[in-house]
Design a protein around this motif. Structure first.
Motif, PDB file in Angstrom:
ATOM      1  N   TYR A 107     -35.322 -85.512  21.868  1.00 45.15           N
ATOM      2  CA  TYR A 107     -35.309 -86.917  21.430  1.00 45.15           C
ATOM      3  C   TYR A 107     -33.865 -87.359  21.180  1.00 45.15           C
ATOM      4  O   TYR A 107     -33.467 -88.469  21.541  1.00 45.15           O
ATOM      5  N   TYR A 166     -45.166 -76.254   5.820  1.00 44.87           N
ATOM      6  CA  TYR A 166     -45.463 -77.505   5.098  1.00 44.87           C
ATOM      7  C   TYR A 166     -46.703 -78.192   5.671  1.00 44.87           C
ATOM      8  O   TYR A 166     -47.454 -78.842   4.946  1.00 44.87           O
ATOM      9  N   SER A 199     -52.011 -77.338  28.502  1.00 42.97           N
ATOM     10  CA  SER A 199     -52.101 -77.940  29.838  1.00 42.97           C
ATOM     11  C   SER A 199     -52.523 -76.967  30.931  1.00 42.97           C
ATOM     12  O   SER A 199     -52.843 -77.408  32.032  1.00 42.97           O
ATOM     13  N   TYR A 236     -54.511 -85.654  28.408  1.00 39.19           N
ATOM     14  CA  TYR A 236     -54.726 -86.122  27.036  1.00 39.19           C
ATOM     15  C   TYR A 236     -56.161 -86.611  26.801  1.00 39.19           C
ATOM     16  O   TYR A 236     -56.375 -87.561  26.052  1.00 39.19           O
ATOM     17  N   ALA A 270     -39.337 -82.155   8.757  1.00 38.39           N
ATOM     18  CA  ALA A 270     -39.185 -80.849   8.109  1.00 38.39           C
ATOM     19  C   ALA A 270     -38.078 -80.838   7.052  1.00 38.39           C
ATOM     20  O   ALA A 270     -38.231 -80.208   5.997  1.00 38.39           O
TER      21      ALA A 270
HETATM   22  N1  LIG Z   1     -41.522 -83.557  12.198  1.00 40.68           N
HETATM   23  C1  LIG Z   1     -41.168 -82.289  12.083  1.00 40.68           C
HETATM   24  O1  LIG Z   1     -40.853 -81.804  10.993  1.00 40.68           O
HETATM   25  C2  LIG Z   1     -41.186 -81.418  13.316  1.00 40.68           C
HETATM   26  C3  LIG Z   1     -40.633 -80.142  13.286  1.00 40.68           C
HETATM   27  C4  LIG Z   1     -40.734 -79.344  14.439  1.00 40.68           C
HETATM   28  C5  LIG Z   1     -41.370 -79.835  15.574  1.00 40.68           C
HETATM   29  N2  LIG Z   1     -41.867 -81.091  15.561  1.00 40.68           N
HETATM   30  C6  LIG Z   1     -42.599 -81.647  16.729  1.00 40.68           C
HETATM   31  O2  LIG Z   1     -43.623 -80.726  17.067  1.00 40.68           O
HETATM   32  C7  LIG Z   1     -43.868 -80.763  18.470  1.00 40.68           C
HETATM   33  C8  LIG Z   1     -43.728 -79.378  19.046  1.00 40.68           C
HETATM   34  O3  LIG Z   1     -42.356 -79.007  18.998  1.00 40.68           O
HETATM   35  P1  LIG Z   1     -41.809 -77.657  19.662  1.00 40.68           P
HETATM   36  O4  LIG Z   1     -40.339 -77.682  19.490  1.00 40.68           O
HETATM   37  O5  LIG Z   1     -42.596 -76.518  19.150  1.00 40.68           O
HETATM   38  O6  LIG Z   1     -42.135 -77.893  21.215  1.00 40.68           O
HETATM   39  P2  LIG Z   1     -43.247 -77.187  22.134  1.00 40.68           P
HETATM   40  O7  LIG Z   1     -44.587 -77.412  21.546  1.00 40.68           O
HETATM   41  O8  LIG Z   1     -42.829 -75.791  22.409  1.00 40.68           O
HETATM   42  O9  LIG Z   1     -43.098 -77.992  23.480  1.00 40.68           O
HETATM   43  C9  LIG Z   1     -43.691 -79.234  23.669  1.00 40.68           C
HETATM   44  C10 LIG Z   1     -45.094 -79.131  24.265  1.00 40.68           C
HETATM   45  O10 LIG Z   1     -45.693 -80.415  24.174  1.00 40.68           O
HETATM   46  C11 LIG Z   1     -46.680 -80.534  25.172  1.00 40.68           C
HETATM   47  N3  LIG Z   1     -46.565 -81.826  25.870  1.00 40.68           N
HETATM   48  C12 LIG Z   1     -47.573 -82.694  26.019  1.00 40.68           C
HETATM   49  N4  LIG Z   1     -47.179 -83.769  26.680  1.00 40.68           N
HETATM   50  C13 LIG Z   1     -45.884 -83.596  26.986  1.00 40.68           C
HETATM   51  C14 LIG Z   1     -44.935 -84.380  27.683  1.00 40.68           C
HETATM   52  N5  LIG Z   1     -45.243 -85.583  28.182  1.00 40.68           N
HETATM   53  N6  LIG Z   1     -43.694 -83.890  27.840  1.00 40.68           N
HETATM   54  C15 LIG Z   1     -43.357 -82.697  27.347  1.00 40.68           C
HETATM   55  N7  LIG Z   1     -44.214 -81.894  26.642  1.00 40.68           N
HETATM   56  C16 LIG Z   1     -45.476 -82.357  26.474  1.00 40.68           C
HETATM   57  C17 LIG Z   1     -46.473 -79.373  26.148  1.00 40.68           C
HETATM   58  O11 LIG Z   1     -47.530 -78.434  25.915  1.00 40.68           O
HETATM   59  P3  LIG Z   1     -48.839 -78.518  26.884  1.00 40.68           P
HETATM   60  O12 LIG Z   1     -48.284 -78.529  28.276  1.00 40.68           O
HETATM   61  O13 LIG Z   1     -49.619 -77.298  26.586  1.00 40.68           O
HETATM   62  O14 LIG Z   1     -49.549 -79.777  26.524  1.00 40.68           O
HETATM   63  C18 LIG Z   1     -45.141 -78.772  25.736  1.00 40.68           C
HETATM   64  O15 LIG Z   1     -45.055 -77.394  26.027  1.00 40.68           O
HETATM   65  C19 LIG Z   1     -42.880 -81.788  19.039  1.00 40.68           C
HETATM   66  O16 LIG Z   1     -43.497 -83.041  19.111  1.00 40.68           O
HETATM   67  C20 LIG Z   1     -41.771 -81.809  17.987  1.00 40.68           C
HETATM   68  O17 LIG Z   1     -41.049 -83.015  17.985  1.00 40.68           O
HETATM   69  C21 LIG Z   1     -41.778 -81.890  14.471  1.00 40.68           C
END
Ligand SMILES: NC(=O)c1ccc[n+]([C@@H]2O[C@H](COP(=O)([O-])OP(=O)(O)OC[C@H]3O[C@@H](n4cnc5c(N)ncnc54)[C@H](OP(=O)(O)O)[C@@H]3O)[C@@H](O)[C@H]2O)c1
Length: 492
Positions: free
Chosen positions: A214, A299, A342, A364, A432
């Motif tokens: 992002y 969390y 996926s 989705y 986080a």
């Molecule tokens: N707010 C917070 O505190 C916080 C902290 C950490 C992470 N996050 C969020 O948690 C989520 C997972 O993060 P991560 O770093 O562990 O990544 P990740 O899950 O290893 O990678 C992203 C996964 O999202 C899925 N996905 C679905 N649609 C997608 C698209 N259009 N483009 C790319 N990926 C897509 C894919 O899995 P499939 O192919 O199996 O669908 C992909 O492998 C992210 O949204 C991240 O921003 C938030």
């Protein structure tokens, strides 16, 4: 010479995992006990290995060598004996036992020892052990845990190291324009000496998170002004410390998560309050793969999801970095875990991490499947964002909780209260870093993650590594939906 016995107990205001992390590191006393000026483990052995010998230099100049006789992660017991000392404590054997206090997050510490002493010195030595070592130890440990850092003492002043005054030239990824992965280029940057409260770290393992994508795309421009270096977490070795840093020394292994981007670099300065020590037995790679994602899982499960036995939990990207950890941890608590992925290969991985039901597809569409498995989810952990908006709403049960933590498919459009009210849903948009706003909180949450790893509630993450110079390839992999588990960059 009669056998002396000393017994002391106290209640420490910290969860047992946190207290145990300090105690099970046989080399930790110089971090928190004011009578110990320096401590080292002989022969490069691991500080949690039975048989290792720690060599103490006390603040009063005495020396003591003690051997670890037993260590039980299951029962929280550590036993040790003096093998050699300049104080006349003979046949000294001590045992520390921890127990959780039933009313919550506190720990009962019980210290017992027996030893012989020369005639006429019984009382003096008993008092020294009871007051000088055990009671002073309780006071120091409580302060240490409350502050989340070392207790300032005559001993720690011995440890203060003034940072080298030279800048270091080192490779780092620089982003000059927001855009695709190829915007990330390796350059040489100058890293100044650490300022007050900072440590300079040679980074061996850098955690890659979807958030970095992002920032690279410019979706949150205020977070990463240009030119800038992305990345929120890394692990490595402290190479020097700035003024007023008393809790870390060069050579200490640390991992950090930090709300200021800049971790895609070989050398970096960060405030010591963003760091936490890497426990013995956890590699730098594992620490970098696990800290931010594991704390996020912590969390989500504890603070927001209130996951318990029977909770119907829907986790998207269940084979991904955060997904694997959330699924395994929630399943270990008895939740009914449903994941979306996926591909069939990702479905197998998600099942390996505790998902009982896996919905496979790239488009989705999952709400009907969730409704037929369990009549709707109590909690949805949604890192997908815009493309799954309506389906998430449809998959939730009445009074469910929609936790929107990310937007891999695009920014989520506004969610109106009138929409949520149709099912009495609640909605959270957490980050986080707000859950580790102090170092004490960071240490406490990190400790829960290491503990979950030790007890098998979560598995050592699957890690794919790339060189820092190939950060662009790492991002391509993450965005292509072909990665599973965590991605880590190696410092160059
Ligand atoms: N707010 C917070 O505190 C916080 C902290 C950490 C992470 N996050 C969020 O948690 C989520 C997972 O993060 P991560 O770093 O562990 O990544 P990740 O899950 O290893 O990678 C992203 C996964 O999202 C899925 N996905 C679905 N649609 C997608 C698209 N259009 N483009 C790319 N990926 C897509 C894919 O899995 P499939 O192919 O199996 O669908 C992909 O492998 C992210 O949204 C991240 O921003 C938030």
């Amino acid at each position: 010479m009669g056998l002396q016995r000393v017994v002391r107990s106290s209640i420490v205001d910290a969860p047992i995992e946190r207290v145990w992390a300090v105690l099970r590191d046989f080399n930790s006393h110089d971090q928190w006990h004011s009578v110990v000026a320096q401590s080292e483990i002989e022969d490069n052995k691991s500080s949690d290995r039975v048989g290792c010998v720690r060599n103490f230099t006390l603040a009063d100049g005495n020396h003591i060598r003690e051997m670890l006789l037993s260590l039980s992660d299951k029962d929280y017991i550590s036993t040790y004996t003096i093998v050699d000392a300049t104080v006349p404590l003979m046949r000294y054997v001590a045992t520390v036992t921890l127990k959780p206090v039933t009313d919550g997050n506190r720990t009962f510490w019980h210290w017992t020892s027996s030893f012989e002493s020369p005639p006429g010195m019984e009382r003096e030595l008993r008092d020294m052990v009871a007051h000088g070592v055990y009671e002073a130890g309780f006071a120091n440990l409580k302060k240490y845990l409350a502050l989340g850092q070392a207790v300032v003492s005559p001993a720690s002043s011995l440890r203060q190291v003034v940072a080298s005054c030279h800048a270091i030239e080192a490779p780092a990824i620089r982003l000059r324009d927001y855009g695709g992965p190829s915007e990330m280029q390796l350059e040489t940057v100058s890293v100044p000496p650490p300022a007050e409260g900072e440590v300079r770290i040679r980074q061996t393992a850098i955690g890659v998170n979807y958030f970095d994508v992002y920032l690279r795309k410019g979706w949150i421009p205020d977070f990463l002004p240009l030119p800038g270096t992305p990345g929120m977490e890394a692990a490595g070795e402290v190479i020097d410390v700035g003024p007023e840093v008393t809790s870390l020394l060069p050579g200490d292994r640390v991992v950090y998560m930090c709300p200021v981007p800049g971790s895609y670099a070989s050398v970096r300065n960060v405030f010591v309050s963003y760091t936490t020590r890497i426990p013995a037995g956890v590699s730098d790679n594992t620490a970098a793969a696990l800290l931010l994602k594991g704390i996020t899982a912590d969390y989500l499960i504890r603070d927001l999801g209130h996951i318990r036995s029977g909770t119907r939990l829907l986790v998207h990207a269940a084979a991904g970095g955060v997904g694997q950890i959330v699924c395994a941890w929630a399943a270990s608590m008895g939740a009914l875990v449903i994941g979306t992925v996926s591909t069939p290969e990702k479905a197998r991985i998600a099942r390996d991490h505790g998902c009982q039901h896996v919905i496979v597809g790239r488009n989705y569409q999952f709400s009907q499947a969730v409704q037929s498995i369990c009549d709707g989810a109590d909690v949805v952990i949604d890192g997908l964002g815009s493309a799954a908006r309506e389906e998430n709403f449809a998959a939730l049960a009445r009074c469910g909780h929609w936790i929107s933590l990310g937007q891999a498919s695009g920014p989520l459009q506004d969610i109106s209260p009138d929409w949520l009210v149709q099912k009495s849903l609640s909605f959270s948009r957490p980050v986080a870093f707000d859950y580790v706003a102090t170092q004490a909180l960071l240490n406490e949450r990190a400790e829960r993650v290491w503990h979950a790893l030790r007890t098998g509630a979560i598995k050592t993450p699957e890690i794919e590594t790339f060189s820092l110079r190939d950060a662009a390839l790492a991002h391509e992999k993450l965005e292509s939906r072909s990665s599973t588990g965590a991605i880590v960059l190696r410092g160059v």
